[in-house]
Enzyme design. Structure first.
Site: not given
Ligand SMILES: [Zn+2]
Length: 184
Positions: A52, A57, A99-100, A141-142, A145
């Site tokens: 995701g 991001q 998380c990226l 999660h997204e 963000h």
């Molecule tokens: Zn993330």
């Protein structure tokens, strides 16, 4: 080649970049710019092996997310969602996630087991998605963000401090590959 814009893999912002802390803005009109953004986000997510990605991001503070949990839960396909909003939630569990934007970090986060989310498809249709398990976790999660929240913000104060100190020391991989899971 001028004007012939191709999809692009973009740089993923990392904690503590200030854009990750901002609340992203509602998308007003789903125009070509938003569609290009979705293409870029999709490329970037797959390139990073994520499940995701939220627009912030890659530095764009707009309420757009892309999700593809099929590597973990093959019954769901890729989708993009504009202005997603959680309209109901059910159950509570601890889910270990990464998380990226928070490299080399995996920790248990409190999540709902099931969520129902409404939003718009890239074609402008109003859609509702019900997610359970991995899909529910990815949606939460997204959407976090988009509200300027990272997994670090969902940890106890102590665990957050431990991560910050580790960053300062330049040691970012305390749990080296031992429990690598999805990053999104
Ligand atoms: Zn993330």
């Amino acid at each position: 080649m001028a004007g012939d814009r191709k999809m692009a893999v973009l740089e993923i912002l990392k904690y503590p970049h200030p854009t990750l802390k901002k609340r992203s803005k509602e998308v007003g009109q789903i125009d070509q710019e938003i569609k290009t953004l979705i293409h870029d986000m999709t490329e970037t997510m797959y390139d990073a092996n994520g499940v995701g990605l939220a627009a912030c991001q890659i530095g764009i503070s707009q309420r757009v997310i892309v999700i593809d949990v099929s590597p973990i839960d093959p019954q769901h396909n890729f989708f993009a969602l504009i202005n997603p909003e959680i309209i109901s939630e059910e159950g509570e569990t601890d889910h270990e996630e990464g998380c990226l934007s928070v490299p080399d970090f995996f920790e248990k986060v409190k999540r709902h087991e099931k969520v129902r989310v409404k939003g718009h498809s890239p074609e402008g249709q109003e859609v509702e998605i019900e997610g359970e398990g991995m899909l529910a976790f990815a949606l939460q999660h997204e959407i976090d963000h988009l509200n300027g929240l990272l997994i670090l913000d969902r940890l106890s104060h102590l665990k957050r401090e431990i991560y910050r100190n580790r960053l300062k020391k330049g040691k970012r991989s305390a749990r080296v590959d031992s429990e690598k899971e999805e990053e999104n």
